[in-house]
Design an enzyme around this catalytic site. Structure first.
Site, PDB file in Angstrom:
ATOM      1  N   HIS A 261      86.644 -40.849  19.275  1.00 45.15           N
ATOM      2  CA  HIS A 261      85.091 -40.986  19.526  1.00 45.15           C
ATOM      3  C   HIS A 261      84.491 -41.381  18.124  1.00 45.15           C
ATOM      4  O   HIS A 261      83.529 -42.344  18.239  1.00 45.15           O
ATOM      5  CB  HIS A 261      84.846 -39.380  19.782  1.00 45.15           C
ATOM      6  CG  HIS A 261      83.529 -39.480  20.390  1.00 45.15           C
ATOM      7  ND1 HIS A 261      83.269 -38.537  21.448  1.00 45.15           N
ATOM      8  CD2 HIS A 261      82.221 -40.308  20.438  1.00 45.15           C
ATOM      9  CE1 HIS A 261      82.180 -38.500  22.065  1.00 45.15           C
ATOM     10  NE2 HIS A 261      81.538 -39.780  21.550  1.00 45.15           N
TER      11      HIS A 261
ATOM     12  N   TYR B 219      81.460 -34.107  25.202  1.00 46.78           N
ATOM     13  CA  TYR B 219      80.397 -33.785  25.980  1.00 46.78           C
ATOM     14  C   TYR B 219      80.418 -32.307  26.948  1.00 46.78           C
ATOM     15  O   TYR B 219      79.609 -32.046  27.445  1.00 46.78           O
ATOM     16  CB  TYR B 219      80.436 -34.937  27.140  1.00 46.78           C
ATOM     17  CG  TYR B 219      80.349 -36.400  26.815  1.00 46.78           C
ATOM     18  CD1 TYR B 219      79.849 -36.442  25.390  1.00 46.78           C
ATOM     19  CD2 TYR B 219      80.460 -37.385  27.546  1.00 46.78           C
ATOM     20  CE1 TYR B 219      79.929 -37.963  24.774  1.00 46.78           C
ATOM     21  CE2 TYR B 219      80.209 -38.589  26.950  1.00 46.78           C
ATOM     22  CZ  TYR B 219      79.891 -38.824  25.790  1.00 46.78           C
ATOM     23  OH  TYR B 219      79.873 -40.099  25.290  1.00 46.78           O
TER      24      TYR B 219
HETATM   25  P1  NAP Z   1      71.178 -44.448  28.294  1.00 47.07           P
HETATM   26  O1  NAP Z   1      72.148 -45.093  29.387  1.00 47.07           O
HETATM   27  O2  NAP Z   1      70.685 -45.598  27.763  1.00 47.07           O
HETATM   28  O3  NAP Z   1      69.884 -44.055  28.918  1.00 47.07           O
HETATM   29  C1  NAP Z   1      69.894 -42.883  30.082  1.00 47.07           C
HETATM   30  C2  NAP Z   1      68.768 -42.513  30.265  1.00 47.07           C
HETATM   31  O4  NAP Z   1      68.113 -43.721  31.129  1.00 47.07           O
HETATM   32  C3  NAP Z   1      68.292 -41.230  31.156  1.00 47.07           C
HETATM   33  O5  NAP Z   1      67.499 -40.572  30.872  1.00 47.07           O
HETATM   34  C4  NAP Z   1      68.235 -41.761  32.663  1.00 47.07           C
HETATM   35  O6  NAP Z   1      67.256 -41.159  33.346  1.00 47.07           O
HETATM   36  C5  NAP Z   1      67.445 -43.151  32.444  1.00 47.07           C
HETATM   37  N1  NAP Z   1      67.990 -44.246  33.451  1.00 47.07           N
HETATM   38  C6  NAP Z   1      69.064 -44.594  33.806  1.00 47.07           C
HETATM   39  N2  NAP Z   1      68.835 -45.430  34.736  1.00 47.07           N
HETATM   40  C7  NAP Z   1      67.876 -45.701  34.693  1.00 47.07           C
HETATM   41  C8  NAP Z   1      67.078 -46.491  35.919  1.00 47.07           C
HETATM   42  N3  NAP Z   1      67.691 -47.374  36.802  1.00 47.07           N
HETATM   43  N4  NAP Z   1      65.695 -46.610  35.608  1.00 47.07           N
HETATM   44  C9  NAP Z   1      65.020 -45.792  34.893  1.00 47.07           C
HETATM   45  N5  NAP Z   1      65.588 -45.092  34.119  1.00 47.07           N
HETATM   46  C10 NAP Z   1      66.922 -44.963  34.182  1.00 47.07           C
HETATM   47  O7  NAP Z   1      71.737 -43.352  27.537  1.00 47.07           O
HETATM   48  P2  NAP Z   1      73.044 -42.256  27.701  1.00 47.07           P
HETATM   49  O8  NAP Z   1      73.323 -41.687  28.912  1.00 47.07           O
HETATM   50  O9  NAP Z   1      72.985 -41.343  26.714  1.00 47.07           O
HETATM   51  O10 NAP Z   1      74.010 -43.217  27.374  1.00 47.07           O
HETATM   52  C11 NAP Z   1      74.990 -43.686  28.170  1.00 47.07           C
HETATM   53  C12 NAP Z   1      76.396 -43.406  28.010  1.00 47.07           C
HETATM   54  O11 NAP Z   1      77.140 -43.934  26.826  1.00 47.07           O
HETATM   55  C13 NAP Z   1      76.417 -41.703  27.900  1.00 47.07           C
HETATM   56  O12 NAP Z   1      76.198 -41.212  29.044  1.00 47.07           O
HETATM   57  C14 NAP Z   1      77.866 -41.775  27.332  1.00 47.07           C
HETATM   58  O13 NAP Z   1      78.741 -41.813  28.353  1.00 47.07           O
HETATM   59  C15 NAP Z   1      77.983 -42.793  26.433  1.00 47.07           C
HETATM   60  N6  NAP Z   1      77.710 -42.693  25.069  1.00 47.07           N
HETATM   61  C16 NAP Z   1      78.645 -42.840  23.923  1.00 47.07           C
HETATM   62  C17 NAP Z   1      78.604 -42.311  22.934  1.00 47.07           C
HETATM   63  C18 NAP Z   1      79.619 -42.599  21.677  1.00 47.07           C
HETATM   64  O14 NAP Z   1      79.387 -42.251  20.718  1.00 47.07           O
HETATM   65  N7  NAP Z   1      80.631 -43.239  22.152  1.00 47.07           N
HETATM   66  C19 NAP Z   1      77.205 -42.098  22.253  1.00 47.07           C
HETATM   67  C20 NAP Z   1      76.202 -41.824  23.120  1.00 47.07           C
HETATM   68  C21 NAP Z   1      76.614 -42.227  24.750  1.00 47.07           C
HETATM   69  P3  NAP Z   1      67.708 -40.527  34.767  1.00 47.07           P
HETATM   70  O15 NAP Z   1      68.747 -39.432  34.737  1.00 47.07           O
HETATM   71  O16 NAP Z   1      66.498 -39.965  35.424  1.00 47.07           O
HETATM   72  O17 NAP Z   1      68.174 -41.441  35.468  1.00 47.07           O
END
Ligand code: NAP
Length: 657
Positions: A496, A435
């Site tokens: 990862h 990241y």
């Molecule tokens: P996510 O959590 O599914 O979605 C994030 C999105 O949701 C953002 O656009 C955010 O916008 C919005 N959001 C968050 N809370 C909200 C709420 N209460 N109401 C409305 N919208 C909301 O996606 P992600 O952040 O990509 O994934 C989560 C985490 O998983 C990542 O940050 C990372 O740490 C991890 N990850 C790991 C892998 C892996 O391969 N291990 C892959 C992908 C992701 P706002 O910023 O406007 O709130």
């Protein structure tokens, strides 16, 4: 913890402690046939008096005034005390402080009149009589006979001496002499105490009701050279616990123990499968809620006989508290490496002591422990605790149930979002080398610590190393993560993705666990087939697997497979991931359920994950969303609602891995 100690002691007193036949049941200096043997054993079995280290009772040592207060305090089941004793020679937090305070509060002891209690002074026989008499409620007995030296008894002790004589609690010393100013030995006090305890109930003070939530404690220890034994005895004494010495069937000779000679200990420590046989066993391990395990460090690890011990009993649901003695090396991962031998136990972090650690050090440590009381037993590994909002990992550490994902957060936005999350009570932060924001995450954590929002130990930081060159050179990559984060240790490191060098990289992470630089290990994007192939090749079972999980991609087949292995599941893209959140949050079913509970769609989805046993790490840069995403514990989805969300599964992955 203080409450716990009192309860532990009190339970031992109430039910009496039956020492395992196989335990070291006698002191080296109190043998059957000694006039004091029965009393010493009685006091030990009832948790009233213990040894003075090295398996010695020291029967001929004089008893001090503080020691006698402590003995009676235990007999009284260690009631809570509020005030402080106010004697200039009673330290505020010493092992005897509460006992002296309690005894003073109840007018059982008084000081010398010069502001001093005489803490370390030997206690005189007339004072023992007076103290027991006051403790018994100052009963009146007529004087039918008297000791020849009664004239030498202080006025305040006259009635007490009469009572003690009439009740057969204290006998004379020959020639009908009481010897009021003489000191009492520990053997004599043990005898007086036993006599007192065996009085009828009308002669002894009423006992408070037994505490219903007392835990029963065992202190088990292995001490080949005698270094660990006194520490175990101090702990046992303070906890009112049973003591059990883990004794090898074949004792270790000096040659066996000589380091780097290829001798017996060297060979055993080199061989993870070595299981030296133990002589005897703990009788009825089932009765114990809490088991302390003490051992010396051999080549950086617990001696293999501790593995034998752990594999000999069922520790499910018990709390295990490891402690070790080491002259040079640290405790390192000697305790966490033991977790897999009793994975269903609630392991508290281990503690290392230098050989020769003092009783005060042990007491301070025990006082600082957060040991569950009976009925409050920690939930087993992998079971979500919605009260504490944590789940116990198989590594012995607890991870928060909800966190902040930082993928796509960079620069000041990342620092501010992490700090905002920490301010909102979020304690789990997920980052990764890939990241490109570990430095910002580390900065936010350090700044939050600096301004007092958290302590380092409050935060749980996950990072990951990436396939390709990072896994090809794992030591370098792991160290680089640690350097970029710059927060001391990392709570958890994941691989990862699967990679041709994943086993090699994982083994490198295992070494960092041994060094205490990483606490728990895990995997990301590992599914059934990958896990089946990977797990047999590594030493430390991963504590967590992080995979894509949301209502449109539910992994209903994979989650139970992982959980059955006592590995916690964590979901990435819990809200569907950027580009998909609008559709998911706008889903009619989700919206209806959200409206029924007066919460947002995001909260419903996160709660659905939690109720499925999946830890969530929603990503957000919006402080309001970050806060909202922590408010997941005031409502519960019904079975019907859970099923309606289950029916939304489309097996639709929102990313390629
Ligand atoms: P996510 O959590 O599914 O979605 C994030 C999105 O949701 C953002 O656009 C955010 O916008 C919005 N959001 C968050 N809370 C909200 C709420 N209460 N109401 C409305 N919208 C909301 O996606 P992600 O952040 O990509 O994934 C989560 C985490 O998983 C990542 O940050 C990372 O740490 C991890 N990850 C790991 C892998 C892996 O391969 N291990 C892959 C992908 C992701 P706002 O910023 O406007 O709130």
């Amino acid at each position: 913890m203080k409450k716990f100690v009192a309860f532990a002691i009190s339970l031992v007193l109430v039910i009496g402690t039956v020492f395992p036949a196989s335990a070291a049941s006698s002191f080296a200096d109190a043998a059957p046939g000694d006039w004091f043997y029965e009393a010493v054993e009685y006091c030990r079995e009832n948790g009233l008096m213990s040894g003075k280290g090295n398996s010695r009772f020291a029967p001929n040592d004089n008893m001090t005034r503080a020691e006698l207060a402590a003995v009676l305090y235990r007999h009284a089941k260690s009631p809570a005390v509020t005030a402080s004793a106010g004697f200039s020679d009673v330290e505020p937090d010493a092992w005897y402080t509460k006992a002296v305070t309690w005894a003073q509060e109840n007018s059982i002891v008084s000081g010398y009149g010069n502001g001093k209690f005489g803490t370390n002074d030997n206690i005189r026989r007339e004072d023992i009589a007076a103290i027991f008499w006051r403790y018994a409620g100052r009963p009146t007995v007529g004087r039918d006979a008297e000791f020849a030296d009664m004239a030498q008894v202080s006025g305040y002790a006259l009635e007490a001496v009469d009572w003690a004589r009439a009740k057969g609690i204290i006998s004379g010393k020959g020639n009908n002499r009481f010897d009021p100013k003489g000191y009492a030995t520990r053997a004599e006090v043990a005898t007086i105490l036993m006599n007192f305890c065996k009085l009828g109930s009308e002669d002894t003070p009423p006992s408070p009701d037994p505490a219903p939530d007392a835990s029963k404690v065992l202190v088990a220890y292995f001490s080949a050279t005698g270094t660990t034994r006194p520490l175990a005895e101090y702990a046992g004494d303070m906890l009112g616990a049973d003591l059990y010495e883990i004794t090898p069937q074949q004792p270790y000779t000096e040659d066996d123990l000589a380091y780097y000679t290829g001798g017996r200990a060297d060979q055993e420590q080199d061989d993870p499968s070595a299981r030296p046989a133990i002589s005897g066993s703990v009788e009825n391990m089932g009765q114990y809620d809490v088991v302390f395990i003490g051992y010396p460090i051999w080549h950086g690890q617990a001696p293999r006989i501790i593995s034998t011990f752990l594999e000999s009993y069922n520790f499910s649901g018990k709390t295990i508290v490891p402690f070790c003695t080491s002259h040079s090396s640290g405790g390192g991962s000697s305790d966490t490496n033991l977790h897999s031998l009793a994975p269903k136990a609630n392991w508290l972090p281990g503690q290392r002591f230098a050989g020769g650690a003092t009783r005060d050090e042990i007491e301070q440590w025990i006082d600082s422990l957060d040991i569950p009381q009976q009925g409050e037993t920690a939930l087993p590994t992998g079971t979500f605790n919605f009260e504490t909002k944590t789940v116990l990992l198989n590594s012995g550490y607890e991870i928060p149930l909800n966190g902040l994902g930082t993928y796509s957060l960079h620069g000041d936005v990342c620092v501010d979002s992490v700090k905002s999350a920490l301010k909102s009570g979020v304690r789990l932060i997920d980052t990764a080398s890939a990241y490109g924001n570990e430095e910002e995450v580390g900065q936010a954590i350090r700044e939050a610590i600096d301004v007092g929002i958290i302590r380092r130990e409050d935060a749980f930081v996950i990072t990951k190393i990436y396939p390709g060159s990072e896994m090809e050179n794992p030591e370098e990559s792991i160290q680089a993560c640690l350097d970029r984060l710059d927060i001391g240790y990392v709570d958890m490191m994941l691989l990862h993705h699967p990679d041709r060098n994943d086993v090699k990289a994982y083994k490198a992470m295992e070494k960092y666990v041994e060094q205490g630089k990483i606490r728990s290990l895990g995997l990301s994007n590992w599914y059934v087939e990958e896990l089946e192939e990977f797990l047999p090749q590594v030493n430390i079972t991963p504590a967590l697997v992080q995979n894509e999980i949301h209502p449109y991609y539910q992994e209903n087949g994979v989650i139970p497979f992982i959980q059955e292995k006592e590995i916690v599941v964590q979901g990435w893209y819990p809200l569907g991931g950027r580009g998909h959140t609008a559709e998911l949050l706008g889903d009619e079913t989700i919206k209806e359920i959200a409206a029924a509970h007066g919460v947002s769609s995001a909260q419903v989805i996160l709660r659905w994950n939690l109720q499925n046993g999946v830890v969530v790490i929603p990503g957000s840069r919006n402080p309001d969303h970050i806060k909202e995403n922590t408010e997941l514990y005031h409502f519960t989805l019904t079975e019907d609602e859970m099923n309606r969300i289950k029916a939304l599964d489309r097996n639709e992955k929102h990313d390629w891995y």
